[in-house]
Design a protein around this motif. Structure first.
Motif, PDB file in Angstrom:
ATOM      1  N   SER A  30      30.613  30.001  31.486  1.00  8.98           N
ATOM      2  CA  SER A  30      30.316  30.956  30.425  1.00  8.98           C
ATOM      3  C   SER A  30      28.802  31.106  30.286  1.00  8.98           C
ATOM      4  CB  SER A  30      30.908  30.473  29.101  1.00  8.98           C
ATOM      5  OG  SER A  30      30.444  31.278  28.022  1.00  8.98           O
ATOM      6  N   PHE A  75      30.826  38.110  25.684  1.00 11.17           N
ATOM      7  CA  PHE A  75      32.004  38.533  24.936  1.00 11.17           C
ATOM      8  C   PHE A  75      32.367  39.974  25.276  1.00 11.17           C
ATOM      9  CE2 PHE A  75      30.342  35.298  21.928  1.00 11.17           C
ATOM     10  CZ  PHE A  75      31.479  34.526  21.772  1.00 11.17           C
ATOM     11  N   SER A  76      33.635  40.288  25.124  1.00  8.70           N
ATOM     12  CA  SER A  76      34.090  41.672  25.141  1.00  8.70           C
ATOM     13  C   SER A  76      34.353  42.077  23.707  1.00  8.70           C
ATOM     14  CB  SER A  76      35.380  41.798  25.955  1.00  8.70           C
ATOM     15  OG  SER A  76      35.941  43.078  25.802  1.00  8.70           O
ATOM     16  N   GLN A  77      33.856  43.256  23.303  1.00  7.24           N
ATOM     17  CA  GLN A  77      34.053  43.733  21.941  1.00  7.24           C
ATOM     18  C   GLN A  77      34.804  45.053  21.900  1.00  7.24           C
ATOM     19  OE1 GLN A  77      30.539  42.694  22.373  1.00  7.24           O
ATOM     20  NE2 GLN A  77      30.925  40.740  21.391  1.00  7.24           N
ATOM     21  N   SER A 117      35.056  40.697  18.557  1.00 10.30           N
ATOM     22  CA  SER A 117      35.104  40.089  19.883  1.00 10.30           C
ATOM     23  C   SER A 117      36.555  39.786  20.222  1.00 10.30           C
ATOM     24  CB  SER A 117      34.271  38.802  19.909  1.00 10.30           C
ATOM     25  OG  SER A 117      32.915  39.095  19.673  1.00 10.30           O
ATOM     26  N   ILE A 135      27.605  32.544  27.420  1.00  8.31           N
ATOM     27  CA  ILE A 135      27.423  32.766  25.988  1.00  8.31           C
ATOM     28  C   ILE A 135      26.383  31.800  25.420  1.00  8.31           C
ATOM     29  CG2 ILE A 135      28.523  32.706  23.717  1.00  8.31           C
ATOM     30  CD1 ILE A 135      31.152  33.475  25.149  1.00  8.31           C
ATOM     31  N   SER A 142      41.485  36.672  23.378  1.00  7.69           N
ATOM     32  CA  SER A 142      41.645  35.817  22.203  1.00  7.69           C
ATOM     33  C   SER A 142      43.081  35.339  22.030  1.00  7.69           C
ATOM     34  CB  SER A 142      41.200  36.579  20.952  1.00  7.69           C
ATOM     35  OG  SER A 142      41.908  37.806  20.839  1.00  7.69           O
ATOM     36  N   GLU A 184      23.652  40.580  18.644  1.00  7.17           N
ATOM     37  CA  GLU A 184      25.081  40.444  18.915  1.00  7.17           C
ATOM     38  C   GLU A 184      25.838  41.766  18.817  1.00  7.17           C
ATOM     39  OE1 GLU A 184      24.348  39.509  14.532  1.00  7.17           O
ATOM     40  OE2 GLU A 184      23.404  39.069  16.475  1.00  7.17           O
ATOM     41  N   ARG A 211      36.458  36.476  26.091  1.00 10.82           N
ATOM     42  CA  ARG A 211      35.275  35.818  26.628  1.00 10.82           C
ATOM     43  C   ARG A 211      35.235  36.051  28.138  1.00 10.82           C
ATOM     44  NH1 ARG A 211      33.014  31.146  23.734  1.00 10.82           N
ATOM     45  NH2 ARG A 211      33.836  31.116  21.611  1.00 10.82           N
ATOM     46  N   LYS A 271      25.020  37.268  26.987  1.00 10.73           N
ATOM     47  CA  LYS A 271      26.116  38.022  26.389  1.00 10.73           C
ATOM     48  C   LYS A 271      27.370  37.808  27.217  1.00 10.73           C
ATOM     49  CE  LYS A 271      28.665  41.571  24.911  1.00 10.73           C
ATOM     50  NZ  LYS A 271      29.995  41.914  25.452  1.00 10.73           N
TER      51      LYS A 271
END
Length: 285
Positions: free
Chosen positions: A241, A214-216, A230, A243, A159, A42, A233, A212
């Motif tokens: 998705s 997510f944006s982090q 994160s 994920i 988010s 992750e 999404r 994968k």
């Protein structure tokens, strides 16, 4: 190897004259830690960002060889202009476009390659994103816009509830397409395959991908460590998705260990590449 590549970053290419080459890093080795921070499935994207850094600064990598032995190497960052995409026309008039990552400039190269292959008479296109760690959303969406007809091609939901929808115009490439993926196809590489499948019916061949979506954002801490949060999404244009699921190719097929090593070294000939041949056969059905 003592662990699965998902627990680190597999070295799939070493650019001539780069700090990696100067430090003796080899194709097929696994980067297990960056500046003392172990790489987990992750946190792979954060690790990639941590490796980049500012030119002239130093970093420490813990690297594992194929026989399981580990060593620590120090590298000084410097700017390297690597080629992120390459293409060639195969004997059966299938154009093969290999995409190493989705860093700056990749979209322009891919569009150039597709245009040249079409001019050479390509009757179909195969995009190889095996061992591709992903990259920038802007590069991904620019490539998808060039290839696909009008419609939604990518969705980013932050988010805080904000949604950004990327779309394609009506100009597109009207050829059968396929994408090659494997367990190390990651993030933008997965979404390229998923969207080409969703919007153009592209064949996806190879191995189950990592999932994968997510944006982090990476934040440096005072003690020299960092934390990745994160912030959004990712979804395909159709709202799917990846994920935790990734993509399940059809045909689902793997390379032998010997052929995987050839692929990493850039020595796997098209006629020996079972995943490539499976994709071409699936397009012709």
């Amino acid at each position: 190897m003592s662990q699965e590549p998902s627990d680190g970053l597999e070295i799939v290419g070493v650019t001539a004259g780069s700090p990696a080459q100067e430090a003796g890093l080899q194709v097929g080795e696994i980067i297990r830690a960056v500046d003392g921070q172990a790489i987990q499935p992750e946190t792979r994207e954060e690790a990639v960002e941590a490796i980049k850094g500012e030119e002239g600064t130093w970093l420490t990598l813990e690297v594992e060889a194929a026989d399981g032995t580990r060593r620590t190497v120090e590298l000084q960052r410097k700017q390297v202009h690597g080629i992120t995409a390459a293409w060639k026309l195969l004997e059966d008039q299938v154009g093969l476009v290999t995409i190493q990552n989705f860093y700056a400039g990749t979209a322009d190269l891919v569009k150039q390659g597709v245009a040249e292959l079409q001019a050479q008479g390509a009757r179909a296109l195969v995009f190889d994103v095996r061992n591709n760690p992903g990259g920038y959303v802007t590069e991904l969406t620019e490539i998808l816009d060039d290839l696909l007809p009008e419609g939604k091609i990518f969705i980013n939901r932050s988010s805080d509830g904000k949604e950004t929808v990327y779309t394609s115009d009506a100009d597109c490439v009207d050829l059968p397409m396929a994408v090659l993926v494997n367990r190390n196809s990651y993030s933008a590489a997965e979404f390229l395959a998923a969207q080409l499948q969703e919007s153009a019916g592209a064949v996806v061949a190879g191995e189950q991908t990592s999932g994968k979506g997510f944006s982090q954002v990476l934040f440096d801490l005072p003690d020299g460590s960092a934390i990745g949060l994160s912030t959004a999404r990712y979804y395909t244009g159709g709202g799917v998705s990846l994920i935790g699921t990734g993509l399940t190719p059809d045909p689902l097929c793997s390379l032998s260990e010997e052929d995987e090593q050839k692929l990493l070294a850039g020595q796997l000939e098209p006629q020996e590449d079972e995943q490539l041949q499976a994709a071409i056969q699936a397009m012709e059905k």
